[in-house]
Design a protein around this motif. Structure first.
Motif, mmCIF file in Angstrom:
data_model
loop_
_atom_site.group_PDB
_atom_site.id
_atom_site.type_symbol
_atom_site.label_atom_id
_atom_site.label_comp_id
_atom_site.label_asym_id
_atom_site.label_seq_id
_atom_site.Cartn_x
_atom_site.Cartn_y
_atom_site.Cartn_z
ATOM 1 N N ALA A 121 9.732 3.198 -2.885
ATOM 2 C CA ALA A 121 8.593 3.832 -3.550
ATOM 3 C C ALA A 121 9.046 4.838 -4.591
ATOM 4 C CB ALA A 121 7.705 4.525 -2.513
ATOM 5 N N GLY A 122 10.347 5.131 -4.600
ATOM 6 C CA GLY A 122 10.850 6.046 -5.621
ATOM 7 C C GLY A 122 10.668 7.505 -5.274
ATOM 8 N N LEU A 123 10.432 7.811 -3.987
ATOM 9 C CA LEU A 123 10.253 9.209 -3.620
ATOM 10 C C LEU A 123 11.479 10.077 -3.901
ATOM 11 C CD1 LEU A 123 8.003 9.055 -0.453
ATOM 12 C CD2 LEU A 123 7.538 10.157 -2.622
ATOM 13 N N ASP A 183 -1.638 -5.615 -10.893
ATOM 14 C CA ASP A 183 -1.300 -4.242 -10.502
ATOM 15 C C ASP A 183 0.203 -4.141 -10.272
ATOM 16 O OD1 ASP A 183 -4.269 -4.169 -8.493
ATOM 17 O OD2 ASP A 183 -3.955 -3.366 -10.512
ATOM 18 N N VAL A 184 0.739 -3.002 -10.593
ATOM 19 C CA VAL A 184 2.171 -2.767 -10.396
ATOM 20 C C VAL A 184 2.398 -2.308 -8.958
ATOM 21 C CG1 VAL A 184 4.171 -1.411 -11.100
ATOM 22 C CG2 VAL A 184 2.520 -2.186 -12.811
ATOM 23 N N ILE A 185 3.222 -3.053 -8.228
ATOM 24 C CA ILE A 185 3.523 -2.686 -6.847
ATOM 25 C C ILE A 185 4.669 -1.676 -6.809
ATOM 26 C CG2 ILE A 185 4.307 -3.548 -4.608
ATOM 27 C CD1 ILE A 185 3.156 -6.273 -5.421
ATOM 28 N N LYS A 186 5.665 -1.967 -7.581
ATOM 29 C CA LYS A 186 6.874 -1.131 -7.557
ATOM 30 C C LYS A 186 7.548 -1.218 -8.903
ATOM 31 C CE LYS A 186 10.826 -2.601 -5.451
ATOM 32 N NZ LYS A 186 12.129 -2.102 -5.888
ATOM 33 N N HIS A 187 8.152 -0.116 -9.325
ATOM 34 C CA HIS A 187 8.917 -0.201 -10.570
ATOM 35 C C HIS A 187 10.261 0.499 -10.401
ATOM 36 C CE1 HIS A 187 8.075 3.982 -11.375
ATOM 37 N NE2 HIS A 187 6.802 3.778 -11.535
ATOM 38 N N THR A 188 11.239 0.025 -11.153
ATOM 39 C CA THR A 188 12.573 0.623 -11.194
ATOM 40 C C THR A 188 12.848 0.931 -12.643
ATOM 41 O OG1 THR A 188 13.221 -0.820 -9.375
ATOM 42 C CG2 THR A 188 14.976 0.319 -10.552
ATOM 43 N N LEU A 189 12.947 2.223 -12.977
ATOM 44 C CA LEU A 189 13.060 2.592 -14.379
ATOM 45 C C LEU A 189 14.325 3.377 -14.677
ATOM 46 C CD1 LEU A 189 9.365 3.668 -14.970
ATOM 47 C CD2 LEU A 189 10.450 1.521 -15.624
ATOM 48 N N SER A 190 15.109 3.672 -13.663
ATOM 49 C CA SER A 190 16.326 4.428 -13.921
ATOM 50 C C SER A 190 17.526 3.538 -13.703
ATOM 51 C CB SER A 190 16.400 5.648 -13.004
ATOM 52 O OG SER A 190 16.338 5.253 -11.668
ATOM 53 N N GLY A 191 18.613 3.820 -14.407
ATOM 54 C CA GLY A 191 19.789 2.983 -14.287
ATOM 55 C C GLY A 191 19.691 1.778 -15.190
ATOM 56 N N ILE A 222 1.270 4.077 -3.152
ATOM 57 C CA ILE A 222 1.035 5.512 -2.973
ATOM 58 C C ILE A 222 2.301 6.288 -3.330
ATOM 59 C CG2 ILE A 222 0.611 7.314 -1.271
ATOM 60 C CD1 ILE A 222 -1.201 5.383 0.178
ATOM 61 N N GLY A 223 3.425 5.830 -2.823
ATOM 62 C CA GLY A 223 4.673 6.546 -3.065
ATOM 63 C C GLY A 223 5.048 6.575 -4.520
ATOM 64 N N ARG A 224 4.646 5.547 -5.284
ATOM 65 C CA ARG A 224 4.982 5.500 -6.701
ATOM 66 C C ARG A 224 4.333 6.644 -7.451
ATOM 67 N NH1 ARG A 224 2.748 2.953 -10.738
ATOM 68 N NH2 ARG A 224 1.172 2.019 -9.419
ATOM 69 N N GLY A 225 3.169 7.109 -6.964
ATOM 70 C CA GLY A 225 2.452 8.160 -7.677
ATOM 71 C C GLY A 225 3.002 9.553 -7.430
ATOM 72 N N TRP A 230 0.815 -1.212 0.000
ATOM 73 C CA TRP A 230 0.000 0.000 0.000
ATOM 74 C C TRP A 230 0.856 1.273 0.000
ATOM 75 C CZ3 TRP A 230 -0.967 3.583 4.121
ATOM 76 C CH2 TRP A 230 -1.969 4.504 3.815
ATOM 77 N N PRO A 231 1.816 1.438 0.945
ATOM 78 C CA PRO A 231 2.640 2.655 0.870
ATOM 79 C C PRO A 231 3.495 2.739 -0.381
ATOM 80 C CG PRO A 231 3.469 1.182 2.572
ATOM 81 C CD PRO A 231 2.168 0.621 2.111
#
Lengths: 278, 162
Positions: free
Chosen positions: B19-21, A127-135, A62-65, A58-59
Motif C-alpha cells: 500500500a506504500g505506507l 480504478d487504481v488498486i496499487k501504484h509503484t512510483l519510486s525507483g 485505503i493505504g495508498r491514500g 480495499w486495504p
C-alpha cells in the motif's frame, strides 16, 4: 538408521515411518520453487500478484491514500488544480490536433481524416488498486483486465493525458507500465515539431529524451506528445511537459531533456484505457 | 511455532508494504524507506531455528515477490539469506539491539543486491543510483527494526532474552 535427508525409524509392528524432512531438504525444495518462479513466464507469475491485488484491493486502496495525506498536510486542497490541469491538457490536445489538421489540409492529401484523438475510441474506466512510483519500476495495477476488453499495448489516460500502456493483463486486473518506468520507451514529438524523438523512462516519475541536437528549439515548459500508433492511438496526445532542458554532460551538441508527467501520478485514483475501434 | 499468527503477520506486513505506507516515512530525495518484510525476515531467522526458520524465510520472500515487480528474486534471496542468518545465529548470538541492527543492515544490503541482480537477469530495470538507495534502505531498516522486535515477540509469544 535415519535417512540422510529425512528422519526414519521403525515404528510399531515393524513398519518404517518417515519423519519431517531435514532443513537442508526443505531449503533445496524451496530454492527450486524460487528458481521455477524466476524462470516462469510472467503471464503465469502475474496471476499470483493480480490475485493478491484483487483480494486485498480495499486495504491497498485505503493505504495508498495515507502517504498522500501526509504529504498534503499544510498544502491547500487541489480540487480546483486537478480540474484546471485536466482542461489544460484537453486544450493542449486540441491545439496539437488542430495544427496537424491544418497541415493535412495544406498538403491536400485527399484522404478522409478523423478529427479528435478519441473519435471512434471507447474508454474503459478503471480504478487504481496499487501504484509503484519510486525507483526504476513505475507501474500501476488497475481493476480492469481481459474480461473487460483490455489487451496488452493499449494506452492509458489520466487527466486527459497519456500516462502509459497496458503491459500485462489478467482476467480482471491489468498492469500499466508508466512512461516513466526505466524499461519503457516510445516515440514522441515535442511542441510543434514534426520530428520523432525517442523518450525513455528514467524512473522516479521522470523520463528522458536524448540524442536531440541543440540546433532544435526546445525549452522548459514545452508539451510532449505521444505519437499516434495505428490500432492503439489515432492522433497525438499530450503525455508530458519538459521540466528541464540543458546540454548533455557527455556531449554538448545534444540536449539532455527531462520530461515530467502532466498529471499528478500519486494522486491518480482512476484512469481510462483507450480502446480504439471497439 | 504459531503458524496462524505468523501468516497474519506476514500478510499484514505485505499489505502495508504494497500500500506504500512506508512511503509516508520516506526520507531524502531518493525516497529511502524501511523494508518491513526484511525486519520480519531477520526476526524469524533469529528467534526460530531449523525447518521453521527455512519455511519462514521463504514464505516472507514469497510475500515480498507478491508486492514487487517480478516473482522469484524475493523467494530466492530472502530464503537464502534468512536461512544463512538462522544458521549463523547458532554460532553468534544476535540478542542485543546493536547486534540485531547489524544483522538487519547486512541482510538488507545482501538481499537487496541479490534481488537487483536476479531482477536484472530477468530484464527488470535497474536504477541509476541503486547502491545509494540500497545503502539508505539498509541503514533505515536497521535503525527501525530492533524497535519492532519486542511487539513482534509479544505477538508470536516468543521470549526475547538470549
Amino acid at each position: 538408521m535415519a535417512g540422510k535427508h529425512t528422519s526414519r525409524w521403525i515404528g510399531r509392528g515393524g513398519r518404517t515411518r518417515f519423519g519431517p524432512p531435514s532443513a537442508r531438504m526443505l531449503f533445496t525444495w524451496f530454492m527450486l520453487v524460487g528458481f521455477i518462479f524466476l524462470l516462469a513466464p510472467q503471464s503465469f507469475t502475474n496471476r499470483f500478484q493480480f490475485a493478491f491485488a484483487r483480494i486485498f484491493r480495499w486495504p491497498l486502496s485505503i493505504g495508498r491514500g495515507i502517504p498522500l495525506l501526509v504529504r498534503a498536510r499544510g498544502r491547500p486542497a487541489n480540487g480546483a488544480g486537478e480540474s484546471r490541469r485536466r482542461y489544460q491538457n484537453y486544450i493542449a490536445n486540441l491545439e496539437e490536433q488542430l495544427r496537424r489538421q491544418q497541415k493535412r489540409v495544406e498538403q491536400l492529401s485527399g484522404l478522409r481524416n478523423r478529427f479528435g484523438a478519441l473519435e471512434g475510441a471507447g474508454l474503459v474506466p478503471a480504478d487504481v488498486i496499487k501504484h509503484t512510483l519510486s525507483g526504476p519500476t513505475n507501474e500501476m495495477l488497475i481493476n480492469r483486465g481481459g474480461a473487460d476488453g483490455v489487451v496488452q499495448g493499449m494506452f492509458v489516460l489520466a487527466d486527459n493525458g497519456i500516462i502509459g500502456t497496458i503491459c500485462s493483463v489478467g482476467a480482471r486486473t491489468g498492469r500499466v507500465k508508466l512512461f516513466t518506468d526505466a524499461a519503457f520507451a516510445m516515440p514522441v514529438r515535442v511542441g510543434g515539431s514534426d520530428v520523432d524523438m525517442l523518450m525513455q523512462g528514467a524512473g522516479n516519475g521522470r523520463a528522458k529524451i536524448k540524442l536531440v541536437p541543440v540546433s532544435r528549439r526546445i525549452a522548459a515548459g514545452d508539451a510532449v506528445f505521444a505519437k499516434e500508433k495505428p490500432g492503439f492511438l489515432d492522433a497525438p496526445m499530450i503525455i508530458g511537459k519538459i521540466e528541464r532542458c540543458r546540454p548533455d554532460d557527455d556531449s554538448a551538441s545534444v540536449w539532455d531533456i527531462t520530461v515530467r508527467p502532466v498529471c499528478d501520478m500519486e494522486g491518480v485514483g482512476s484512469v481510462a484505457v483507450i480502446v480504439m475501434n471497439p | 511455532m504459531r503458524w496462524i499468527r505468523f501468516a497474519v503477520l506476514v500478510v499484514f506486513a505485505a499489505v502495508l508494504q504494497a500500500a506504500g505506507l512506508p512511503d509516508a516515512i520516506a526520507l531524502t530525495r531518493l525516497n529511502v524507506r524501511p523494508d518491513l518484510l526484511l525486519i520480519l525476515l531477520v526476526f524469524f531467522a533469529v528467534y526460530y531455528d531449523g525447518n521453521e526458520a527455512v519455511i519462514c524465510s521463504f514464505t516472507i520472500g514469497f510475500a515480498a515477490d507478491l508486492t514487487g515487480p517480478a516473482m522469484g528474486p524475493g523467494i530466492i534471496s530472502f530464503g537464502l539469506f534468512g536461512t544463512a542468518l538462522a544458521y549463523l545465529n547458532r554460532v553468534i548470538a544476535i540478542g542485543r539491539i546493536p547486534q540485531q541492527a547489524a544483522a538487519i543492515f547486512v541482510t538488507s544490503f545482501l538481499v537487496g543486491l541479490t534481488v537487483a541482480l536476479l531482477g536484472f537477469l530477468t530484464g527488470q530495470p535497474a536504477a541509476a543510483n541503486m547502491y545509494a538507495v540500497l545503502l539508505g534502505t539498509s541503514i533505515y531498516t536497521a535503525g527501525l527494526g530492533p524497535f519492532l522486535f519486542p511487539p513482534l515477540a509479544w505477538w508470536m509469544h516468543v521470549q526475547q532474552a538470549h
